[in-house]
Design a protein around this motif. Sequence first.
Motif, short mmCIF file in Angstrom:
data_model
loop_
_atom_site.label_atom_id
_atom_site.label_comp_id
_atom_site.label_asym_id
_atom_site.label_seq_id
_atom_site.Cartn_x
_atom_site.Cartn_y
_atom_site.Cartn_z
N HIS A 97 0.85 -1.20 0.00
CA HIS A 97 0.00 0.00 0.00
C HIS A 97 0.88 1.24 0.00
N HIS A 145 -4.28 8.94 0.02
CA HIS A 145 -5.02 8.12 0.98
C HIS A 145 -6.36 7.67 0.38
N SER A 148 -8.79 3.08 2.03
CA SER A 148 -8.93 2.89 3.48
C SER A 148 -8.64 1.44 3.84
N GLY A 149 -8.59 1.15 5.15
CA GLY A 149 -8.40 -0.22 5.58
C GLY A 149 -9.49 -1.13 5.06
N GLU A 150 -10.72 -0.61 5.04
CA GLU A 150 -11.85 -1.39 4.50
C GLU A 150 -11.69 -1.63 3.00
N ASP A 151 -11.20 -0.62 2.28
CA ASP A 151 -10.97 -0.77 0.84
C ASP A 151 -9.92 -1.84 0.56
N ILE A 152 -8.87 -1.84 1.36
CA ILE A 152 -7.79 -2.82 1.17
C ILE A 152 -8.31 -4.23 1.40
N ALA A 153 -9.10 -4.42 2.46
CA ALA A 153 -9.67 -5.74 2.73
C ALA A 153 -10.59 -6.18 1.60
#
Length: 248
Positions: A97, A145, A148-153
């Motif tokens: 990332h 940015h 987000s963490g949710e996007d990565i998952a």
Amino acid sequence: MAGDAKKETAAEIGLHLQDLVLDSSDVGEFLNELAAYSAGSLSKPGLSVYCGITVIRRKRALTIASSNDCARAMDELQNTFGEGPCLTAMKEMATIHVPDLRDESRWPDYVHAVGGQGILSILGVPLPLEGETRAALNLYSPEAHGFSGEDIAEAEDFAERISKNLRLALRIAQLTEARNDLAAAMQSRTTIDLAVGAIMAQNRCSQDAAQQMLNRASNSRNIKLRDVAAGIIASISEGSAVHTHFDE
């Protein structure tokens, strides 16, 4: 209820990917459709995501599909410099990332080269394949940015789903390539065998002697054996093409 909705979405993705494989006329079309579908699926309202798919085969990185010209340019610059987040994702088989390219210190040559491409954040997600072949889903956002963490998952889950379809597409491509190579080899063998037969008839010699004559002609003229054989056949058959007949 939320769990059911998530399962339904996953099922829809699976069906759409199956349709892409079945409806595409060739592997190249499927891969470009896959890149476009991935970009659309992972984009958010008001924020577009661009997608490229890179594969390493025989130790060489190739951009095999992209959702637009920007994604292709970003991928090809990585391939040119031999470094970048997506190549690293493939080599390490781990998600890479880059929240903001302006603050990135890894891959300095690549980062400097892509400074004017309008991309500020990157996500490289490996796609598990077979053997030594490796691939990555390369995602680009024009916003810092942008993931987000949710996007990565979500991207990792999506990559796992499409990897099965990508494996199938690459296997089809390999089988098609092998079939074409076999057909070409059979065509060459037919041409050479006919030329050997013609030499045997003209010189009243054995098959081995005729083959040696053909080999000498190829070596002395620095011309491929098949091309020498084709010339012999053309000279005695008024230019008629040689066809290899076999059941498919």
